[in-house]
Design an enzyme around this catalytic site. Structure first.
Site, short mmCIF file in Angstrom:
data_model
loop_
_atom_site.label_atom_id
_atom_site.label_comp_id
_atom_site.label_asym_id
_atom_site.label_seq_id
_atom_site.Cartn_x
_atom_site.Cartn_y
_atom_site.Cartn_z
CE1 TYR A 22 -4.06 -2.14 0.17
CE2 TYR A 22 -2.60 -3.43 1.76
CZ TYR A 22 -3.84 -3.26 1.09
OH TYR A 22 -4.58 -4.28 0.81
CG ASN A 45 -14.62 2.31 -7.79
OD1 ASN A 45 -15.12 1.21 -8.45
ND2 ASN A 45 -14.14 3.20 -8.50
CB CYS A 53 -7.46 -5.26 -5.42
SG CYS A 53 -8.99 -5.79 -5.91
CG HIS A 54 -5.50 -10.72 -7.16
ND1 HIS A 54 -6.06 -10.14 -7.99
CD2 HIS A 54 -4.51 -11.40 -7.44
CE1 HIS A 54 -5.75 -10.50 -9.28
NE2 HIS A 54 -4.64 -11.39 -9.14
CD GLU A 82 -1.99 -13.02 -10.81
OE1 GLU A 82 -1.24 -12.35 -10.10
OE2 GLU A 82 -3.05 -12.55 -11.39
#
Length: 109
Positions: A22, A45, A53-54, A82
């Site tokens: 972050y 959002n 966002c993961h 991933e």
DNA sequence: ACCATGACTCCAT
DNA sequence: CATGGAGCCATGG
């Protein structure tokens, strides 16, 4: 919007198989003290399939326990799909998977 | 404008 | 290494 757009844009730039924290995103967005607002921006959002966002985790690699897409387990699953290995304690190896923005200048070339 | 809250981070114990 | 308190700032009541 200003800061939020920057956050979304930056999060979308995170390479597959990498993660960012972050504070890092906040800094790239122009304000290094907005780490909490970054998380908040993604929370209010969330655009599944659009904003990865993961790939955003805590500075020490911990996954957020308040992940909005179904929970920390889902985030863990998405990351591992991933190629990002998530430890049993829900942490990733930042020294190995952290998004190196220094080497990603080509993104905003 | 004040107070509470929060997907954060840093520092002291 | 785990926990707690303080600093941080946008948002909402």
């Amino acid at each position: 919007m200003g800061f939020f757009d920057e956050v979304y844009k930056i999060v979308k730039m995170i390479p597959r198989g990498k993660v960012a924290n972050y504070g890092q995103i906040a800094r790239l967005a122009g304000n290094g003290k907005m780490a909490r607002q970054v998380g908040w921006a993604l929370h209010v959002n969330p655009e599944p399939g659009v904003i990865p966002c993961h790939r955003v985790v805590m500075k020490d690699g911990s996954l957020t326990k308040s992940f909005a897409f179904g929970g920390i387990d889902i985030q863990k699953q998405l990351l591992e799909s991933e190629g990002v290995v998530v430890g049993i304690d829900n942490k990733v190896d930042m020294t190995k998977y952290k998004w190196n923005t220094e080497d990603s200048y080509e993104n905003w070339f």
